[in-house]
Design an enzyme around this catalytic site. Structure first.
Site, short mmCIF file in Angstrom:
data_model
loop_
_atom_site.label_atom_id
_atom_site.label_comp_id
_atom_site.label_asym_id
_atom_site.label_seq_id
_atom_site.Cartn_x
_atom_site.Cartn_y
_atom_site.Cartn_z
CG HIS A 1 -48.59 62.36 23.90
ND1 HIS A 1 -49.19 61.12 23.83
CD2 HIS A 1 -47.84 62.47 22.78
CE1 HIS A 1 -48.81 60.51 22.71
NE2 HIS A 1 -47.99 61.32 22.05
CG ASN B 1 -51.67 65.46 23.02
OD1 ASN B 1 -50.49 65.22 22.83
ND2 ASN B 1 -52.31 66.44 22.41
CE LYS C 1 -51.63 68.59 17.61
NZ LYS C 1 -51.75 67.98 18.96
NE ARG D 1 -54.18 66.76 15.79
CZ ARG D 1 -53.56 67.01 14.66
NH1 ARG D 1 -54.14 67.76 13.75
NH2 ARG D 1 -52.35 66.54 14.43
CD GLU E 1 -47.21 58.28 19.90
OE1 GLU E 1 -48.39 58.30 20.26
OE2 GLU E 1 -46.41 59.23 20.07
NE ARG F 1 -45.46 86.89 4.83
CZ ARG F 1 -44.73 87.76 4.16
NH1 ARG F 1 -44.54 87.60 2.87
NH2 ARG F 1 -44.20 88.78 4.79
CE LYS G 1 -52.06 62.45 14.17
NZ LYS G 1 -50.73 62.74 14.62
CG HIS H 1 -45.18 66.32 25.55
ND1 HIS H 1 -46.21 66.99 24.94
CD2 HIS H 1 -44.77 65.39 24.66
CE1 HIS H 1 -46.41 66.50 23.72
NE2 HIS H 1 -45.56 65.52 23.54
CD GLU I 1 -54.75 69.18 20.59
OE1 GLU I 1 -54.01 68.64 19.74
OE2 GLU I 1 -54.42 69.35 21.76
CG HIS J 1 -42.29 61.23 21.38
ND1 HIS J 1 -42.73 62.18 22.29
CD2 HIS J 1 -43.38 60.87 20.66
CE1 HIS J 1 -44.02 62.37 22.12
NE2 HIS J 1 -44.45 61.60 21.13
P1 NAD Z 1 -36.63 60.25 15.43
O1 NAD Z 1 -37.16 61.08 14.35
O2 NAD Z 1 -35.65 60.86 16.37
O3 NAD Z 1 -36.02 58.92 14.79
C1 NAD Z 1 -35.41 57.98 15.63
C2 NAD Z 1 -34.04 57.55 15.11
O4 NAD Z 1 -34.19 56.62 14.05
C3 NAD Z 1 -33.21 58.68 14.55
O5 NAD Z 1 -31.87 58.46 14.93
C4 NAD Z 1 -33.35 58.51 13.05
O6 NAD Z 1 -32.27 59.04 12.31
C5 NAD Z 1 -33.40 57.01 12.93
N1 NAD Z 1 -34.08 56.46 11.78
C6 NAD Z 1 -35.22 56.90 11.23
N2 NAD Z 1 -35.65 56.03 10.30
C7 NAD Z 1 -34.75 55.04 10.24
C8 NAD Z 1 -34.66 53.84 9.49
N3 NAD Z 1 -35.62 53.46 8.68
N4 NAD Z 1 -33.56 53.07 9.66
C9 NAD Z 1 -32.60 53.41 10.56
N5 NAD Z 1 -32.66 54.51 11.32
C10 NAD Z 1 -33.73 55.30 11.17
O7 NAD Z 1 -37.81 59.70 16.36
P2 NAD Z 1 -39.32 59.30 16.06
O8 NAD Z 1 -39.69 58.39 17.15
O9 NAD Z 1 -39.52 58.89 14.67
O10 NAD Z 1 -40.11 60.66 16.21
C11 NAD Z 1 -40.22 61.32 17.45
C12 NAD Z 1 -40.64 62.74 17.21
O11 NAD Z 1 -41.92 62.77 16.59
C13 NAD Z 1 -40.76 63.57 18.47
O12 NAD Z 1 -40.10 64.78 18.29
C14 NAD Z 1 -42.24 63.77 18.63
O13 NAD Z 1 -42.54 64.97 19.29
C15 NAD Z 1 -42.70 63.78 17.20
N6 NAD Z 1 -44.11 63.44 17.04
C16 NAD Z 1 -44.88 64.27 16.31
C17 NAD Z 1 -46.21 63.99 16.10
C18 NAD Z 1 -47.05 64.89 15.24
O14 NAD Z 1 -48.27 64.71 15.20
N7 NAD Z 1 -46.45 65.81 14.54
C19 NAD Z 1 -46.79 62.85 16.66
C20 NAD Z 1 -45.97 62.00 17.41
C21 NAD Z 1 -44.62 62.31 17.59
N1 GLY Z 2 -49.82 63.42 18.13
C1 GLY Z 2 -50.89 64.28 18.55
C2 GLY Z 2 -51.63 64.91 17.42
O1 GLY Z 2 -51.28 64.75 16.27
O2 GLY Z 2 -52.59 65.61 17.66
#
Ligand code: NAD
Ligand code: GLY
Length: 358
Positions: free
Chosen positions: A245, A242, A139, A238, A181, A117, A223, A249, A233, A262
């Site tokens: 997005h 998006n 998020k 907030r 982004e 939890r 942010k 998505h 949101e 992404h």
């Molecule tokens: P990812 O996490 O898939 O990382 C991309 C690749 O880079 C992976 O293969 C990873 O292992 C590798 N990697 C990471 N750091 C590295 C480094 N320093 N050196 C070498 N390789 C490295 O992709 P991402 O673009 O970081 O994240 C995308 C995800 O984030 C999506 O799922 C998206 O929905 C999410 N996201 C969430 C929010 C939020 O507010 N929570 C906002 C934007 C995106």
């Molecule tokens: N990436 C969208 C949010 O954090 O609200």
């Protein structure tokens, strides 16, 4: 070293940004609690997670490696982590530390929100995309075959530790994806930052310290400000984050989370949002051209893949989390730096955008 705060009622937390931060365990050690577990990806484990584990010493209870890739951002893959955590007999006092990109961060955060939890968690983002966006704001979640990030929770980290040096090992494609982004923040409400990016994009991509740190700091400050205004949101503030997005998505879901990353989908989504804004009579054509030109210069896609059908994309958009009472909501732009949420999109204009930007 730069320190920002995400100012939330009763749960404010720091974002530390600085080259060499991860070497400075005196700075971040106290944020990890008495018992920490690290969660990471195979490509990041030896580079960053293991050294952190060593620096933590006996306070580190282990390191779990999730399978890499957006297609593994699932409840099924998360269940492996829950099982391991229970096998380690970790209690509620543990802190989960996400070391990696946004996938690791979102999944670790969701595990932290739900394990017994709720336990504390810390973000150590190592992609540009995670440093400027995913690690901040709480998020967390996983994908579902019917939609991206459909299962999740708001669960704020205790701290975000950003060391831009980690980007030196990031594949160039991922670095470019993160720029999508960064561009987004300029488009939402900071025209000056967009102009700065037009002038400094190549320095950011070349990881030049001053430009890169400025881009990360400005993005995180945006942010933090937007999240503080509307943590869950609810008011629409907030939802501006998006921008692009709704399209992104739908693209990712239709591609089965396995083709574009992404940030690439977001980049194309920004161009589509600009195109739709022009069709709606909101945005000047010249502004849309500047947006497309910057996305293109960043080496990111500006056109939809031919094989993605308009109807399939529309179907995914109908499941978007932003929709209210059956009405689809989009983030569109009146100008660079002036985005707004609207549910007044003409279906024919939307179809024209989806059919036209190819
Ligand atoms: P990812 O996490 O898939 O990382 C991309 C690749 O880079 C992976 O293969 C990873 O292992 C590798 N990697 C990471 N750091 C590295 C480094 N320093 N050196 C070498 N390789 C490295 O992709 P991402 O673009 O970081 O994240 C995308 C995800 O984030 C999506 O799922 C998206 O929905 C999410 N996201 C969430 C929010 C939020 O507010 N929570 C906002 C934007 C995106
Ligand atoms: N990436 C969208 C949010 O954090 O609200």
């Amino acid at each position: 070293m730069h320190e920002l705060t995400v100012p939330l009622q009763g749960a404010s937390y720091p974002i530390l940004i600085g080259e060499g931060l991860l070497e400075d365990s005196a700075r971040w050690g106290p944020l990890m609690g008495a018992e920490a577990v690290l969660v990471t990806h195979p490509g990041v484990e030896n580079l960053y997670a293991r050294p952190l584990a060593e620096a933590l010493g006996p306070a580190c209870r282990g390191c779990y490696v999730l399978p890499d890739g957006e297609q593994h951002k699932t409840l099924e893959d998360l269940n492996g982590l829950y099982t391991w955590l229970l096998e380690q007999e970790l209690g509620r006092g543990a802190t989960f530390v996400a070391v990696g990109g946004g996938v690791v961060g979102d999944m670790t955060g969701f595990a932290a929100a739900t394990y017994m939890r709720g336990v504390d968690f810390v973000q150590v983002p190592t992609t540009l995309l995670a440093q400027v966006d995913a690690s901040v704001g709480g998020k967390t979640g996983v994908n579902h075959p019917l939609g991206k990030n459909m299962i999740g929770a708001f669960w704020q980290p205790k701290a975000v530790l950003i060391d831009p040096i980690t980007l030196r090992s990031l594949p160039e494609r991922e670095m470019r994806a993160g720029v999508a982004e960064v561009i987004k923040y300029g488009l939402i409400d900071d025209a000056e930052f967009f102009e700065w990016l037009e002038d400094h994009l190549e320095e950011v991509l070349a990881l030049e310290t001053e430009a890169l740190t400025y881009a990360i700091k400005t993005s995180c400050a945006s942010k933090a400000r937007i999240v503080a205004a509307d943590e869950r949101e609810r008011t629409g503030a907030r939802a501006l984050l998006n921008l692009g997005h709704t399209f992104a998505h739908a693209i990712e879901t239709e591609q089965g989370y396995a083709q574009w990353c992404h940030g690439e989908a977001v980049a194309c989504g920004l161009v589509l949002a600009a195109d739709l804004s022009v069709r709606m009579g909101w945005l000047e054509v010249q502004a849309a051209e500047r947006i497309q030109a910057l996305v293109d210069r960043a080496g990111l896609p500006t056109r939809l893949p031919e094989e993605l059908g308009v109807e399939q994309l529309r179907a995914h958009m109908r499941h978007d989390k932003k929709n209210v009472g059956g009405r689809q909501r989009f983030i569109l732009m009146h100008a660079i730096g002036q985005a707004e949420v609207t549910d007044q999109v003409d279906e024919r204009l939307l179809s024209a955008t989806l059919a036209g930007v190819r």
